[in-house]
Each structure stands twice: as C-alpha cells, then as structure tokens.
Design an enzyme around this catalytic site. Sequence first.
Site, short mmCIF file in Angstrom:
data_model
loop_
_atom_site.label_atom_id
_atom_site.label_comp_id
_atom_site.label_asym_id
_atom_site.label_seq_id
_atom_site.Cartn_x
_atom_site.Cartn_y
_atom_site.Cartn_z
N TYR A 140 0.91 -1.18 0.01
CA TYR A 140 -0.13 0.03 -0.11
C TYR A 140 0.83 1.31 -0.17
O TYR A 140 0.65 2.07 -0.98
CB TYR A 140 -0.92 0.00 1.08
CG TYR A 140 -1.58 1.34 1.39
CD1 TYR A 140 -2.42 1.85 0.45
CD2 TYR A 140 -1.63 1.96 2.64
CE1 TYR A 140 -3.05 3.05 0.59
CE2 TYR A 140 -2.16 2.97 2.67
CZ TYR A 140 -2.82 3.80 1.80
OH TYR A 140 -3.55 4.92 1.96
N LEU A 189 -10.16 1.46 13.81
CA LEU A 189 -10.25 1.48 15.27
C LEU A 189 -11.47 2.18 15.72
O LEU A 189 -12.39 1.57 16.45
CB LEU A 189 -9.12 2.19 15.93
CG LEU A 189 -9.01 1.96 17.44
CD1 LEU A 189 -9.17 0.48 18.10
CD2 LEU A 189 -8.17 2.82 18.03
N PHE A 207 -4.90 -4.46 19.42
CA PHE A 207 -3.88 -5.35 18.76
C PHE A 207 -2.27 -5.02 19.31
O PHE A 207 -1.66 -4.34 19.06
CB PHE A 207 -3.66 -4.93 17.46
CG PHE A 207 -4.72 -5.25 16.66
CD1 PHE A 207 -5.84 -6.53 16.76
CD2 PHE A 207 -5.27 -4.76 15.32
CE1 PHE A 207 -6.58 -6.93 16.23
CE2 PHE A 207 -6.46 -5.04 14.75
CZ PHE A 207 -7.06 -6.25 15.19
N ASP A 283 2.58 -2.77 12.07
CA ASP A 283 2.12 -1.60 12.58
C ASP A 283 3.27 -1.02 13.64
O ASP A 283 3.70 -1.45 14.41
CB ASP A 283 1.06 -2.03 13.81
CG ASP A 283 -0.38 -1.83 13.40
OD1 ASP A 283 -0.82 -1.01 12.47
OD2 ASP A 283 -1.24 -2.56 14.20
N1 UDP Z 1 -6.27 -1.37 16.10
C1 UDP Z 1 -6.72 -1.95 17.19
N2 UDP Z 1 -7.69 -3.08 17.20
C2 UDP Z 1 -8.76 -3.04 16.13
C3 UDP Z 1 -8.29 -2.21 14.88
C4 UDP Z 1 -7.27 -1.38 15.04
O1 UDP Z 1 -6.08 -2.12 18.28
O2 UDP Z 1 -9.47 -3.89 16.09
C5 UDP Z 1 -5.46 -0.54 16.40
C6 UDP Z 1 -4.20 -0.77 15.22
O3 UDP Z 1 -3.36 -1.76 15.61
C7 UDP Z 1 -3.56 0.81 15.00
C8 UDP Z 1 -4.83 1.66 15.46
O4 UDP Z 1 -5.36 0.81 16.30
O5 UDP Z 1 -2.53 0.59 16.20
C9 UDP Z 1 -5.20 2.30 14.42
O6 UDP Z 1 -5.69 1.34 13.40
P1 UDP Z 1 -6.70 1.75 12.24
O7 UDP Z 1 -7.03 0.02 11.45
O8 UDP Z 1 -7.66 2.45 12.58
O9 UDP Z 1 -5.74 2.67 11.27
P2 UDP Z 1 -4.49 2.39 10.55
O10 UDP Z 1 -3.33 2.87 11.33
O11 UDP Z 1 -4.13 1.25 10.16
O12 UDP Z 1 -4.28 3.55 9.43
#
Ligand code: UDP
Length: 327
Positions: A140, A189, A207, A283
């Site tokens: 991505y 999230l 996570f 992450d």
């Molecule tokens: N996250 C989490 N549980 C979930 C979805 C996301 O702990 O069910 C965490 C994820 O590991 C990251 C943060 O929330 O640290 C934001 O994730 P999101 O997918 O919203 O956005 P990204 O950072 O991938 O653009």
Amino acid sequence: MKVLVIGGAGYVGSHTVRQLIRNGHEVWVYDNLSRGHRQSVREGTFVEGELADRQHLQQIFRQHEIEAVMHFAAFALVGESVAQPAMYYQNNVTATLELLEAMRAAGVWRIVFSSTTATYGQPKKIPIAETAPQLPINPYGFTKLVIEHALTDYAQAYGFGCAALRYFNAAGASPDGDIGEDHDPESHLIPLVLQTALGQRERIGIFGDDYPTEDGTCIRDYIHVDDLADAHLQALSFLEPGTNLQLNLGTGRGHSVKAVIEACRQVSGHPIPTTIEARRAGDPAELVADSTLAKKVLGWTPKYTDIDSIVQTAWRWHQLHPRGYAT
Ligand code: UDP
C-alpha cells in the site's frame, strides 16, 4: 472551479465533495462504487466509472471543461495490500497512471492526491516531518509513493500542479451525522470501538499491549475528516503550473489505542469490553505528524484538536446510522 472528484463516494472523498460545494465549486463525482456509497453523494453530479477508463475520463474532462482533479480512489488497507498486492498495484498505480494520461491529453493540470503516512514505513523520529525518509514497509505504502514520484515528474516535465497530502489517521464524521465512515468489512479502530459501544460487537481486540509506549498500545495521530477536506480545498487554490507539494496532515498529537477506547467510553456513555490480542503485522509503535509545513504553506490548521471532539462526531454518525449507509 470545475472539479472532478475521483473516489468522491468514499469516506474522505464524500466529505471533501461537501466542502467543495459549500465553497462554490462545481463538482462531478466519479466513482465505481466498489467501496464507496452512492448514498454519500447528495450533491454534485454523479458519474459511475472506472479509474482505468482513460477514454471515459478524457470525455468527461472535455465535455465539462474540468479544471482540477481530486483523486481519492484507492485501495487503502495495509493487510489487504500484503495479501493481494496485484490489486493494489493495478488500481493504485496502473489505473492512476491512466488518469494522469487522460488529464494530460485533455489539458487538465491541477491534481490533489491522497497520499499517506504509510509512505514513511517505520519512522526513526517522532513527530514525522515531510523530510523523513520514505521507506514503505508494505505494498500500500509503495503504491502511494510511486504516484507521489510520478506527480513530481509530471509537475517538472508537463507543468502539472500537484499536491500529495499525506494523511495520518482519518477519523470522525460530518458533525450533522449525515455522512461518515462505512467500510465493509470494517477494520478501523474508532468505528469498531463505537460498534462495540452500540452492542453490535461483543468486544474490541487491542492489537498488542507490549509496544514501547506509555500504556503499551500503539499511538496514532487521528485527524478529523473535515479538517482533511479543508486541506484539500486550500491545496487546490494553491496550485500553479509546476507546483509540487507534499504535505503531512495530522494534529501533531498522538493517542494510544487504550486512550481512544477510553474517549469512546466517555463520549458514548457505554461500557466497551476489550481483549488483548497479538500485534498486527506492520504496525509501527507510534505515528504522529509534524504538520508545520501545511500550516506554513497553506495556512491550514485543524479545527478538531482533541480526540473527544473527533469521537463525538463519529458517535453521532454511528447512532444515526447503526448499519452505515444501509440504515
Ligand atoms: N487497532 C486495534 N484493534 C482493532 C483495529 C485497530 O488495536 O480492531 C489499532 C491498530 O493496531 C492501530 C490503531 O488501532 O494501532 C489504528 O488502526 P486503524 O486500522 O484504525 O488505522 P491504521 O493505523 O491502520 O491506518
């Protein structure tokens, strides 16, 4: 201006369409509805079409004398890009190059492009400035970086005026609750946590709680979708032939996953059960923007600076639309 918003039925695109119309621009929304929602386009002229369809785009550019393009139509999930890179390279790179060629053929030279913090990979320094090395760690991020480079080259060789806006974590919804975030499946999230508050999910999995941060969970910079939309409008009016801008868009404040969940508890008034799960691959522990350049160049300042006010707008959207646009 006459603006073609590609991917204007998506999350950030639909909020930007609204702001463009409120500010007197004439808008055409071009979307294939593979991820966007027809219902999110309430104003402007909707055209269903494929990003890769150069002929169709050229025809629209000429017929309506389009003066600028905003390009939001991309696949944007890290995990999916790792599992299905072909899809990401085809859409985010190959199809976008078709768009650039359609623009060139029709003499449309202004473009505002959705880029991402994922182009930085694992940053060595927080907050992240635009000068930080761009070393993406997933397909991505690579696909977005390729187009950033293409825009730089098109600006130099063909006089395109380009702004690549590197979003941090887009969040929130329009404050009237009319349009908001609706992905299927949802993986972000804040929507997941608010769906838990609504009782649609039993719990939210965190996570990883063993990151080198204060509470052990990942820190992100959540930026309100209307603030992103404002930046697009400001970038549009900044474009001249040869402009080649790359700007970070964030608040400059980081919030941990646990802090976001707590904000959602406070705002919704509902208990939100959590579990600790394994880290999600790819992450980084902390991503926070240094957006000084966007302030300096565009005069852009986010209006939503605290996480509670961002969550409040998202909560309103989720309450009014518990099943998203299908409600
Ligand atoms: N996250 C989490 N549980 C979930 C979805 C996301 O702990 O069910 C965490 C994820 O590991 C990251 C943060 O929330 O640290 C934001 O994730 P999101 O997918 O919203 O956005 P990204 O950072 O991938 O653009």
